[in-house]
Design an enzyme around this catalytic site. Structure first.
Site, PDB file in Angstrom:
ATOM      1  N   ARG A   1     102.549  34.587  85.320  1.00 35.75           N
ATOM      2  CA  ARG A   1     101.585  33.343  85.362  1.00 35.75           C
ATOM      3  C   ARG A   1     102.342  32.226  85.874  1.00 35.75           C
ATOM      4  O   ARG A   1     101.981  31.429  86.521  1.00 35.75           O
ATOM      5  CB  ARG A   1     101.021  33.137  83.935  1.00 35.75           C
ATOM      6  CG  ARG A   1     101.992  32.977  82.682  1.00 35.75           C
ATOM      7  CD  ARG A   1     101.111  32.877  81.496  1.00 35.75           C
ATOM      8  NE  ARG A   1     102.064  33.400  80.192  1.00 35.75           N
ATOM      9  CZ  ARG A   1     102.067  32.433  79.369  1.00 35.75           C
ATOM     10  NH1 ARG A   1     101.302  31.436  79.400  1.00 35.75           N
ATOM     11  NH2 ARG A   1     102.810  32.624  78.110  1.00 35.75           N
TER      12      ARG A   1
ATOM     13  N   GLU B   1      82.953  27.374  80.765  1.00 34.23           N
ATOM     14  CA  GLU B   1      83.449  28.410  81.871  1.00 34.23           C
ATOM     15  C   GLU B   1      82.212  28.814  82.796  1.00 34.23           C
ATOM     16  O   GLU B   1      82.551  28.843  84.162  1.00 34.23           O
ATOM     17  CB  GLU B   1      83.985  29.884  81.243  1.00 34.23           C
ATOM     18  CG  GLU B   1      85.261  29.769  80.512  1.00 34.23           C
ATOM     19  CD  GLU B   1      85.158  28.956  79.289  1.00 34.23           C
ATOM     20  OE1 GLU B   1      84.002  28.763  78.566  1.00 34.23           O
ATOM     21  OE2 GLU B   1      85.963  28.783  78.504  1.00 34.23           O
TER      22      GLU B   1
END
Lengths: 277, 315
Positions: free
Chosen positions: B11, B59
């Site tokens: 990440r 989202e």
């Protein structure tokens, strides 16, 4: 707005209803009710307000027209064909394997800006466009039309918060407030409450108009352009099925087939409305 | 490589690459759902605050908004944990993004069981299955930080939507740095004539460990990194299935609809050896005190791979 211009746009609205009727046809299902409630709004946007370039549908400077209530796409096709975005023969082939015109907005059709129809997504898409245009310092504006029944979709309210959060003022929301959803009156089917108050509390500048009154529509769109630092929504009070006596204020013609008899009656009603102009 | 990599965190590598892509292409914009410290999009936010959009914990709206950005010529990357980036926004991905084949990049961070502490609500065991079923979607699953960088470098050129699965934890490097990289290719990381192991994500490392151990027993395992799960390099899958005694697929994902299913689909018209699926057996995740303990509880270990291979090799 000058009387002559109003008359011209009334004629356009009538022509749009006539095109919608042609696409609904006889014995095929079609969204007559929620398309005809938008005839005047669509006429003012496409034939008066929006900067368009039918010769180059992807012109970056164009204003954008999105139907979050994608099932009413017949009214958009009705306008696009008049402006020459695609040939008139396509109207006969709507919703067929041979045709260009899908049952809901699809990017293969010139002039269609987004894939909508799964309800609740249009305002989010419009926000993305408006924010991108703002980054580019592009003066184009985004118009997105939502259904009142559609307002029960939670995503629309996520998007409504986002528009206010980002102070999106190059976007105008329009609610087709015809008070009837697919299976009946909104008050009875699923009461979404005080719609203007909801938008106000979400941080929007709210304008309420008669959605069939051409000068009111034009004035509201002009006013929206002067509002800075917050988004504007026009709550347009409309009549579902407007222009067709048998379909007005009725859920029965949300998406229904017409008999030969009703089709002829509808044509006759439009002809009479034309004579009165 | 696009950046000088001093981390084993996928990440962190992803976040650093976003910044680099932002430098290279002014159309890159980033959307986040309040997990930027985890997904590492905070790095992009610091570098390009005007092109970073905090969308709040919403989202579905984020996915469709990304579609709007793409329709206006931007290259949006939207980010959340894999389980929310995919499943929470499934209909938006399908309709707003995939039908018009928009150039939206979706980062499913903390994928699989890698968010070991947070448990089943935050672990994604079916994201590949649901997204693989949508036409036009590309699905990437890097094995380590090096491959993450290589994928990110190649990603802007991919037509249409891309979903990238990013592991939360530091992982050992298995990807050779100096080979030219291409999205869509299956990478043969170890040669072997007996059994072919198709693995993805962190499971590639587990397969390599198993192969090392099995080699000492005289079983030669070919280890294939399938980091592009869709579109699958079907030709390579077929060619690697020839002449081996068995095929094992390994994924940190449900055995329903993921890499194993994709491999089996690719081989359905071919005469092929038996296929064993190693993955999560139609279960949700659970909380654990560390990642390795959790993988072991779900049978995602080099020992499980070695046992499956031994079974197929007749040992």
């Amino acid at each position: 707005m000058e009387a002559e211009k109003v008359k011209e746009l009334k004629k356009v609205a009538l022509k749009l209803r006539s095109n919608v009727l042609e696409m609904v046809g006889v014995g095929k299902a079609g969204h007559l009710g929620g398309s005809s409630s938008l005839a005047e709004i669509t006429a003012v946007l496409y034939f008066h307000k929006m900067r368009l370039n039918p010769k180059d549908p992807k012109d970056p400077k164009r204003d954008r027209f999105l139907l979050s209530k994608g099932h009413a796409v017949l009214i958009q096709y009705a306008a696009l064909v008049e402006l020459g975005y695609f040939p008139r023969e396509e109207l006969k082939k709507v919703k067929t394997l041979e045709g260009l015109l899908q049952g809901h907005p699809d990017m293969k059709t010139p002039g269609i800006e987004a894939v909508t129809g799964s309800l609740g997504q249009g305002l989010s898409i419009a926000n993305g466009m408006a924010l991108a245009l703002r980054l580019e310092k592009n003066p184009a504006r985004v118009y997105v039309i939502m259904g009142d029944g559609e307002l029960s979709e939670g995503q629309l309210w996520e998007a409504a918060m986002a528009s206010a959060n980002f102070k999106v003022d190059n976007l105008v929301g329009i609610v087709d407030y015809n008070r009837i959803q697919a299976t009946g009156p909104i008050k009875e089917v699923f009461d979404t409450g005080d719609i203007p108050a909801k938008w106000k509390s979400f941080g929007w500048h709210v304008i309420e108009i008669d959605g069939h009154d051409i000068p009111q529509i034009a004035k509201a769109l002009d006013e929206a352009e002067t509002v800075k630092g917050k988004p504007t929504v026009i709550i347009a009070h409309t009549v579902k099925g407007k222009g067709f006596s048998f379909a007005e204020n009725s859920a029965a013609y949300h998406n229904a087939a017409l008999t030969e008899e009703l089709y002829k009656q509808a044509q006759e009603e439009l002809r009479k409305q034309g004579e009165l102009l | 490589m696009m950046i000088k990599l001093e981390t084993k965190s996928l990440r962190e590598a992803y976040g650093l690459c976003l910044v680099e892509l932002g430098k290279r292409n002014k159309n890159v914009v980033v959307l986040e759902a309040d997990l930027g410290k985890s997904t590492r999009t905070v790095l992009f936010k610091e570098a390009f605050p005007d092109r970073f959009f905090e969308m709040g914990i919403a989202e579905q709206n984020m996915a469709s908004t990304a579609a709007g950005f793409a329709l206006a010529g931007k290259i949006p990357f939207y980010n959340s944990f894999a389980v929310f980036a995919s499943g929470r926004a499934f209909d938006q991905i399908r309709n707003s993004i995939c039908i018009p084949k928009l150039k939206v990049r979706i980062c499913g961070s903390s994928c699989g069981l890698s968010d070991f502490g947070d448990g089943k609500t935050h672990q994604s065991v079916e994201d590949v299955a649901i997204l693989r079923a949508i036409p036009n979607m590309t699905i990437l699953s890097p094995a380590d930080a090096v491959e993450t960088v290589m994928m990110m470098e190649a990603m802007l050129d991919v037509d249409g939507p891309v979903y990238i699965r990013i592991n939360r934890n530091d992982l050992p490097i298995v990807t050779p740095e100096n080979e030219p990289y291409k999205i869509g290719k299956i990478w043969e990381l170890r040669k072997g004539k007996d059994i072919a192991v198709f693995a993805t994500g962190y499971m590639v490392k587990k397969a390599l460990e198993a192969a090392e151990e099995l080699s000492r027993e005289g079983i030669e395992v070919r280890v294939l990194n399938v980091s592009t799960i869709k579109p699958l390099d079907t030709k390579a899958v077929i060619s690697h299935s020839k002449g081996v005694k068995g095929i094992v697929t390994v994924e940190e994902h449900s055995v329903i609809g993921g890499l194993g299913s994709a491999i089996a689909e690719a081989l359905r018209k071919e005469a092929h050896p038996p296929i064993e699926f190693i993955g999560i057996q139609d279960k949700f995740g659970t909380s654990a005190k560390n990642y390795e303990e959790l993988l072991e509880a779900y049978g995602l270990t080099s020992k499980a791979i070695a046992d499956a291979v031994r079974g197929m090799a007749g040992r």
